[in-house]
Design a protein around this motif. Sequence first.
Motif, short mmCIF file in Angstrom:
data_model
loop_
_atom_site.label_atom_id
_atom_site.label_comp_id
_atom_site.label_asym_id
_atom_site.label_seq_id
_atom_site.Cartn_x
_atom_site.Cartn_y
_atom_site.Cartn_z
N PRO A 74 -24.08 -8.68 65.56
CA PRO A 74 -24.70 -7.53 64.88
C PRO A 74 -23.67 -6.63 64.22
CG PRO A 74 -25.59 -7.79 67.09
CD PRO A 74 -24.39 -8.68 66.99
N ALA A 75 -22.52 -6.44 64.90
CA ALA A 75 -21.47 -5.60 64.32
C ALA A 75 -20.97 -6.21 63.01
CB ALA A 75 -20.32 -5.47 65.32
N VAL A 77 -28.54 -0.40 65.16
CA VAL A 77 -28.13 -1.43 66.12
C VAL A 77 -29.32 -1.84 66.98
CG1 VAL A 77 -26.70 -1.91 68.14
CG2 VAL A 77 -25.72 -0.72 66.18
N THR A 109 -26.83 5.15 63.06
CA THR A 109 -26.18 3.87 63.32
C THR A 109 -26.66 3.28 64.63
OG1 THR A 109 -24.20 4.54 62.10
CG2 THR A 109 -23.95 2.75 63.69
N ARG A 110 -26.82 4.13 65.64
CA ARG A 110 -27.35 3.66 66.92
C ARG A 110 -28.75 3.07 66.72
NH1 ARG A 110 -26.90 5.03 72.52
NH2 ARG A 110 -28.87 4.70 73.60
N VAL A 144 -21.76 -2.02 70.61
CA VAL A 144 -23.01 -2.78 70.67
C VAL A 144 -23.35 -3.12 72.12
CG1 VAL A 144 -24.16 -4.93 70.01
CG2 VAL A 144 -22.72 -3.72 68.35
N THR A 181 -22.92 -9.82 71.06
CA THR A 181 -22.43 -8.46 70.81
C THR A 181 -21.62 -8.36 69.51
OG1 THR A 181 -20.51 -8.95 72.22
CG2 THR A 181 -22.38 -7.81 73.24
N THR A 240 -31.18 -5.49 66.84
CA THR A 240 -31.21 -6.30 68.06
C THR A 240 -32.61 -6.78 68.37
OG1 THR A 240 -29.33 -5.05 68.95
CG2 THR A 240 -30.63 -6.32 70.51
#
Length: 345
Positions: free
Chosen positions: A92-93, A70, A66-67, A109, A89, A74
């Motif tokens: 993206p979530a 993100v 998941t990291r 994020v 912020t 980005t």
Amino acid sequence: MTADVALRARIVLWAGEGRRRKDIAELAGVSARTVDRTRARYAENGVAGLVERKRGGGKDQVPPRTRGRVIALTRMTPPPDSGLSHWSTRTPAAYLKRTEGIKVSFHYVARIWREENLKPHRSGTFKLSKDPAFAEKAADIVGLYLDPPGGAVVLSVDGKTQVQALDRTQPVLPVTFAATEKRTHDYVRHGTTNLFAALNIATGEVVGECKPNRNGDTFLAFLKKAVKPQAGKEIHIVLDNLSTHTTPDVKAWLEENPHVHFHFTPVGSSWLNQIELWFGIITRQSIRRGTFSSVHVLVKQIRDYINSWNANAKPFVWTATAGDILAKVRLVQTAVRKLLNNNAN
């Protein structure tokens, strides 16, 4: 003993003296619930209950994949169907949750962006010169900055056009009225002026003059004024490729003054001209937030700023070599080609 433990001890002692819950909270400067919690901890564990409990280390509940998503998202331009021009912020979530079922908070994020030094909410500018003689011209100008000819004067010259005399519709409120200066969002235009300026790269001093228009005649008149204090010296002038810099009158004047030499920046590369740095400074410090009831007031403020600047003039410290600049240009060119290839695919 920490201050927190001492405070809990006083709460217990006050309670032992028979003081009311409300009075204890007021004396300790805490809420009534904190008083109840402290008394309960003491009743359950004694003095040990007053000591700060060790907290366990936080668990990373977000998987590495998941990291990675993100970070990857980005670094990409938002998909066309999102209607977004850039990421914040929260976006993206929301996008990951909607399209991939990945749930993360905007706080997460933001933390990833801080850790990875990602700033998609900000933007900058760039321009690649298409001048075939870019390398030669850049080396020539940088050579003047880093190693000017002995006894010669190097002047960085250009004009800042259409400087507006903007007046606010209501008086500006200074900082004394609030935490920041307050201005109305709307304004009245009172006309424009054109600022010509020449920066002596050795001393940092500036010769400046405002004119109602910008053409070959006004440029030549200013040029004569800029070089006059340097009589008897070889003068090298850095300037851009504007047509007013190469009019027949200007060329004729150069022939009559062989001690004056023009050095043109590459096409699309006026950032190599040091006077652009000074234009940015006067814009930020004097013009952008100024309030001008007329062009005359604007011109006076510019003149006052130049006089103040020259009273404590210092030259800019140029450190980039021609090799440094060319290396960065090649790096950007490679990045642009890679981006174009990716988009084509």
